[in-house]
Design a protein around this motif. Structure first.
Motif, PDB file in Angstrom:
ATOM      1  N   ARG A  46      49.784 -19.790-129.774  1.00 28.39           N
ATOM      2  CA  ARG A  46      49.301 -20.579-130.902  1.00 28.39           C
ATOM      3  C   ARG A  46      50.335 -20.628-132.023  1.00 28.39           C
ATOM      4  O   ARG A  46      50.538 -21.668-132.650  1.00 28.39           O
ATOM      5  CB  ARG A  46      47.988 -19.994-131.423  1.00 28.39           C
ATOM      6  CG  ARG A  46      46.812 -20.241-130.493  1.00 28.39           C
ATOM      7  CD  ARG A  46      45.573 -19.543-130.991  1.00 28.39           C
ATOM      8  NE  ARG A  46      44.422 -19.811-130.131  1.00 28.39           N
ATOM      9  CZ  ARG A  46      43.370 -19.022-130.019  1.00 28.39           C
ATOM     10  NH1 ARG A  46      43.326 -17.888-130.707  1.00 28.39           N
ATOM     11  NH2 ARG A  46      42.372 -19.339-129.231  1.00 28.39           N
ATOM     12  N   ALA A  47      51.005 -19.507-132.240  1.00 27.22           N
ATOM     13  CA  ALA A  47      52.041 -19.471-133.274  1.00 27.22           C
ATOM     14  C   ALA A  47      53.184 -20.422-132.929  1.00 27.22           C
ATOM     15  O   ALA A  47      53.722 -21.111-133.811  1.00 27.22           O
ATOM     16  CB  ALA A  47      52.555 -18.043-133.449  1.00 27.22           C
ATOM     17  N   PRO A  61      48.620 -29.722-129.798  1.00 23.85           N
ATOM     18  CA  PRO A  61      48.552 -28.772-128.674  1.00 23.85           C
ATOM     19  C   PRO A  61      48.704 -29.435-127.317  1.00 23.85           C
ATOM     20  O   PRO A  61      49.339 -28.882-126.414  1.00 23.85           O
ATOM     21  CB  PRO A  61      47.166 -28.145-128.843  1.00 23.85           C
ATOM     22  CG  PRO A  61      46.889 -28.243-130.308  1.00 23.85           C
ATOM     23  CD  PRO A  61      47.506 -29.542-130.746  1.00 23.85           C
ATOM     24  N   SER A  87      47.631 -15.568-128.986  1.00 24.95           N
ATOM     25  CA  SER A  87      48.009 -15.769-130.391  1.00 24.95           C
ATOM     26  C   SER A  87      49.488 -16.101-130.520  1.00 24.95           C
ATOM     27  O   SER A  87      49.883 -16.885-131.399  1.00 24.95           O
ATOM     28  CB  SER A  87      47.670 -14.528-131.222  1.00 24.95           C
ATOM     29  OG  SER A  87      48.353 -13.390-130.723  1.00 24.95           O
ATOM     30  N   VAL A 140      52.955 -23.142-131.090  1.00 23.93           N
ATOM     31  CA  VAL A 140      52.463 -24.515-131.250  1.00 23.93           C
ATOM     32  C   VAL A 140      52.500 -24.910-132.719  1.00 23.93           C
ATOM     33  O   VAL A 140      52.965 -26.001-133.080  1.00 23.93           O
ATOM     34  CB  VAL A 140      51.030 -24.654-130.691  1.00 23.93           C
ATOM     35  CG1 VAL A 140      50.484 -26.043-130.988  1.00 23.93           C
ATOM     36  CG2 VAL A 140      51.013 -24.394-129.191  1.00 23.93           C
ATOM     37  N   GLU A 141      52.030 -24.038-133.586  1.00 24.91           N
ATOM     38  CA  GLU A 141      52.015 -24.333-135.019  1.00 24.91           C
ATOM     39  C   GLU A 141      53.436 -24.519-135.551  1.00 24.91           C
ATOM     40  O   GLU A 141      53.708 -25.424-136.352  1.00 24.91           O
ATOM     41  CB  GLU A 141      51.311 -23.206-135.776  1.00 24.91           C
ATOM     42  CG  GLU A 141      49.816 -23.144-135.513  1.00 24.91           C
ATOM     43  CD  GLU A 141      49.151 -21.975-136.214  1.00 24.91           C
ATOM     44  OE1 GLU A 141      49.829 -21.298-137.019  1.00 24.91           O
ATOM     45  OE2 GLU A 141      47.951 -21.728-135.952  1.00 24.91           O
ATOM     46  N   LYS A 142      54.348 -23.676-135.103  1.00 26.54           N
ATOM     47  CA  LYS A 142      55.731 -23.769-135.549  1.00 26.54           C
ATOM     48  C   LYS A 142      56.382 -25.070-135.101  1.00 26.54           C
ATOM     49  O   LYS A 142      57.211 -25.654-135.818  1.00 26.54           O
ATOM     50  CB  LYS A 142      56.536 -22.577-135.006  1.00 26.54           C
ATOM     51  CG  LYS A 142      57.974 -22.513-135.494  1.00 26.54           C
ATOM     52  CD  LYS A 142      58.671 -21.271-134.960  1.00 26.54           C
ATOM     53  CE  LYS A 142      60.113 -21.209-135.438  1.00 26.54           C
ATOM     54  NZ  LYS A 142      60.804 -19.995-134.915  1.00 26.54           N
ATOM     55  N   SER A 143      55.993 -25.564-133.924  1.00 27.15           N
ATOM     56  CA  SER A 143      56.592 -26.798-133.397  1.00 27.15           C
ATOM     57  C   SER A 143      56.135 -28.034-134.154  1.00 27.15           C
ATOM     58  O   SER A 143      56.810 -29.062-134.145  1.00 27.15           O
ATOM     59  CB  SER A 143      56.241 -26.958-131.912  1.00 27.15           C
ATOM     60  OG  SER A 143      54.882 -27.338-131.749  1.00 27.15           O
ATOM     61  N   GLY A 144      54.963 -27.956-134.778  1.00 29.77           N
ATOM     62  CA  GLY A 144      54.418 -29.118-135.471  1.00 29.77           C
ATOM     63  C   GLY A 144      53.840 -30.159-134.537  1.00 29.77           C
ATOM     64  O   GLY A 144      53.450 -31.247-134.972  1.00 29.77           O
ATOM     65  N   GLN A 145      53.771 -29.854-133.241  1.00 29.42           N
ATOM     66  CA  GLN A 145      53.243 -30.802-132.261  1.00 29.42           C
ATOM     67  C   GLN A 145      51.746 -30.599-132.063  1.00 29.42           C
ATOM     68  O   GLN A 145      51.193 -29.536-132.366  1.00 29.42           O
ATOM     69  CB  GLN A 145      53.943 -30.614-130.909  1.00 29.42           C
ATOM     70  CG  GLN A 145      55.441 -30.827-130.937  1.00 29.42           C
ATOM     71  CD  GLN A 145      56.054 -30.590-129.567  1.00 29.42           C
ATOM     72  OE1 GLN A 145      55.593 -31.125-128.561  1.00 29.42           O
ATOM     73  NE2 GLN A 145      57.107 -29.779-129.518  1.00 29.42           N
TER      74      GLN A 145
END
Length: 308
Positions: free
Chosen positions: A103-104, A113, A100, A106-111
């Motif tokens: 995943r956080a 996966p 998790s 990845v989401e924060k990066s905006g890229q």
């Protein structure tokens, strides 16, 4: 033309798999359940001859490979190579943390996966590059043994840091103890199997026993298998993320047909087994692949099933 059978096995369960922890390239070990799973995979494959064995150099994979070969009644002296390119994806600063948390990030990066690279780690595309490099060398090594010259495998350029280059590390006969020869030296090392363990990554685990493209007899408990059908029989034991990227190469780049790509791209269950037939053709032509089955875990039906 030369044909080889490729059997791919993910390592057994680790404590970190059960706890949703990213182990990446941490050198972790099988749990008790993982050892049991590896023994069951060995029982499933006990009557399948292996002429070549390739494993990651991390303990959890080497322990799984050893358990499989210890059960095997036909592969008395297979050609074994420990290849660092078969390691799990490196997660850098995220190793030892939870899925998790990754995943956080990845989401924060905006890229996307597949493009995300943790600090000090690898992106899935980089893992795919070294999986491609490994498969390219495997095909050409076996083509050379069969005397048919080089083959085309659509190998992409090595990664900028050079980690996709050939690095087979060590090799030797691993039945019983791991008596491994370092490069060209004659010294041997005994591999121990008593430490902690951690988890591979993947968004979805192939948690059913669905078999894809079952066109051949899978009864590895039968000794009636046609031993002359294949020029080589390869056992490859690796990690969930690395196996997924290898399969992506086989499907996307080399045109191997599967009934469900979505299923193929799931992370294999611990000690799940997949199998392919690979035809190597003369004249530098690309190999032709046929998928026999994917992510099968029918041999694990009586084991507590931990998803990633």
């Amino acid at each position: 033309m030369a044909t080889f059978l490729l059997t791919v096995v993910r390592h057994g369960e680790t404590r970190e798999n059960k706890e949703f922890i990213l182990q990446g390239q941490m050198n972790t070990n099988l749990s008790d359940v993982g050892y049991h799973q590896a023994g069951l995979a060995g029982k499933r494959l006990r009557n399948q001859l292996f002429t070549h064995v390739y494993t990651s150099d991390l303990n959890r994979v080497m322990q799984t490979s050893q358990a499989i070969l210890n059960k095997n009644v036909l592969s008395k002296s297979p050609h074994v190579k420990v290849d660092k390119r078969l390691r799990e994806r490196g997660f850098g600063e995220v190793e030892g943390k939870t899925v998790s948390e990754l995943r956080a990030l990845v989401e924060k990066s905006g890229q996307l996966p597949q493009n995300f690279k943790p600090p000090g780690g690898e992106s899935p595309l980089e893992v795919k590059a070294r999986a491609e490099a490994f498969f390219h060398d495997l095909c050409n090594d076996l083509a050379g043994e069969a005397g048919i010259g080089q083959v085309e495998t659509l190998q992409h350029a090595a990664m900028a840091d050079g980690s996709a280059e050939r690095d087979c590390g060590t090799e030797g006969n691993v039945l019983g103890e791991w008596n491994v020869q370092e490069g060209d030296s004659k010294s041997s090392v005994t591999q121990t199997s008593n430490s902690a363990s951690k988890t591979d990554t993947g968004v979805t685990v192939a948690s059913n026993s669905q078999q894809q493209n079952v066109d051949v007899n899978l009864a590895s408990n039968s000794q009636t298998e046609d031993t002359e059908k294949y020029d080589a029989r390869v056992l490859l034991v690796s990690h969930g993320g690395t196996i997924r990227e290898l399969f992506r190469h086989l499907i996307d780049d080399l045109g191997c047909k599967v009934k469900s790509k979505r299923f193929a791209m799931q992370i294999s269950p611990n000690c799940g087994i997949s199998q392919f037939v690979v035809q190597l053709r003369e004249g530098g032509k690309r190999p032709v692949l046929s998928c026999q089955f994917l992510h099968d875990k029918s041999h694990l039906e009586n084991v507590v099933d931990f998803e990633l």
